[in-house]
Design an enzyme around this catalytic site. Structure first.
Site, PDB file in Angstrom:
ATOM      1  N   ASP A   1       4.240  -5.766  29.967  1.00 22.47           N
ATOM      2  CA  ASP A   1       3.339  -5.118  30.923  1.00 22.47           C
ATOM      3  C   ASP A   1       3.340  -3.621  30.628  1.00 22.47           C
ATOM      4  O   ASP A   1       3.809  -2.819  31.438  1.00 22.47           O
ATOM      5  CB  ASP A   1       3.793  -5.407  32.357  1.00 22.47           C
ATOM      6  CG  ASP A   1       3.768  -6.895  32.674  1.00 22.47           C
ATOM      7  OD1 ASP A   1       2.668  -7.472  32.723  1.00 22.47           O
ATOM      8  OD2 ASP A   1       4.846  -7.485  32.850  1.00 22.47           O
TER       9      ASP A   1
ATOM     10  N   HIS B   1      13.542 -11.643  31.308  1.00 27.21           N
ATOM     11  CA  HIS B   1      14.168 -10.918  32.421  1.00 27.21           C
ATOM     12  C   HIS B   1      15.656 -10.667  32.124  1.00 27.21           C
ATOM     13  O   HIS B   1      16.182  -9.580  32.394  1.00 27.21           O
ATOM     14  CB  HIS B   1      14.058 -11.725  33.716  1.00 27.21           C
ATOM     15  CG  HIS B   1      12.670 -11.841  34.261  1.00 27.21           C
ATOM     16  ND1 HIS B   1      12.060 -13.054  34.469  1.00 27.21           N
ATOM     17  CD2 HIS B   1      11.775 -10.899  34.639  1.00 27.21           C
ATOM     18  CE1 HIS B   1      10.853 -12.853  34.963  1.00 27.21           C
ATOM     19  NE2 HIS B   1      10.652 -11.553  35.072  1.00 27.21           N
TER      20      HIS B   1
ATOM     21  N   SER C   1       6.617 -15.365  33.181  1.00 26.98           N
ATOM     22  CA  SER C   1       6.735 -16.364  34.243  1.00 26.98           C
ATOM     23  C   SER C   1       5.509 -17.270  34.284  1.00 26.98           C
ATOM     24  O   SER C   1       5.590 -18.443  34.664  1.00 26.98           O
ATOM     25  CB  SER C   1       6.922 -15.671  35.600  1.00 26.98           C
ATOM     26  OG  SER C   1       8.078 -14.865  35.592  1.00 26.98           O
TER      27      SER C   1
END
Length: 281
Positions: free
Chosen positions: A152, A37, A188
């Site tokens: 993703d 992130h 995560s």
């Protein structure tokens, strides 16, 4: 650090940037912040005058209520992580009610079929939930640029399609996957895997790299068979799917065609945790 939990507070703060023509970058997250992130945030900080990071566990993109319940919520730690990077980042951490106003339902989208492949086939309605919350964030923040990780990759393509079809004046930036030293894609969900399980998970990237090498000389069917065989011989993992798809359409590729870009997509489970990865072929 600027922390807001309501849309009104955030919009009031951002209005001063918009009025002076300064650029705003958005990094949408569901929290449990990790270095992957922060990598997205670094890109935004370099390219914009103001960076907004949203931290919101979006209920409409979860098919499994248990998965939603178990998803890590670590706001205090998330803020500490972000502050190690910059104390000028704007954090938006709203409640479910603040985002959905009592109507926690996903909007229905048409992503030209991108939503029906791979993750969409495994998790019906998932990308409607993703599209719903991202569109709400876009309308709220009105960023010049928004940043999404290539881990993703299907989500990235879906968001690009939404921006194209909705004619939104937002540049979507795909940021390369940041990996652990052993090659495991940062996620995560990794927090739910034991230390020993994380070591074993180097296997995922190893298989993808071997598959990429095979792809240069063998048929797609042979590569598929190789990957399935590797997982059959590794009792630590349950393979959910491996597919080689066209990067633009995300459709499962049967043969290699000149001028097309392909990517291998892999989903496997270890210790009950679903891990995903992909690699450009």
């Amino acid at each position: 650090m600027f922390l807001f939990s309501t849309k009104a507070e955030l919009q009031e703060f951002l209005s001063s940037f918009k009025q002076t023509g300064k650029t705003v970058g958005l990094v949408p997250t569901m929290g449990a912040i990790h270095r992957g992130h922060l990598f997205l945030m670094e890109h935004s900080l370099r390219e914009n005058n103001c960076t907004v990071v949203s931290i919101f566990v979006n209920p409409t993109q979860f098919n499994n209520p248990e998965d939603l319940e178990k998803y890590p919520r670590t706001l205090d730690r998330d803020i500490q992580m972000i502050e190690t990077l910059s104390n000028q980042i704007v954090v938006f951490a709203p409640s479910v009610h603040e985002i959905y106003q009592g109507n926690t339902v996903a909007q229905s989208f048409d992503f030209d079929g991108l939503e029906n492949e791979m993750e969409g086939a495994q998790r019906p309605g998932h990308f409607d939930g993703v599209g719903t919350v991202v569109k709400k964030l876009f309308e709220l923040v009105q960023p010049n640029r928004a940043y999404f990780g290539e881990k993703d990759f299907q989500q990235l393509q879906v968001i690009r399609k939404m921006v194209e079809k909705e004619k939104l004046p937002i540049q979507i930036s795909g940021v390369p996957i940041l990996r652990e030293e052993n090659g495991l894609a940062m996620s995560s969900r990794n927090e739910r895997v034991s230390e020993e399980g994380l070591k074993k998970s180097a296997f995922l990237f190893e298989v993808l790299n071997k598959a990429k090498e095979l792809f240069q000389t063998e048929t797609i069917e042979k590569v598929q068979q190789f990957v399935e065989s590797e997982f059959k011989n590794n009792s630590n993992f349950d393979l959910e799917y491996f597919t080689i798809a066209d990067e633009e359409t995300l459709k499962n590729a049967q043969t290699k065609e000149a001028g097309h870009k392909y990517r291998g997509f892999l989903v496997a489970h270890i210790e009950g945790v679903r891990l995903i990865d992909n690699l450009s072929f």
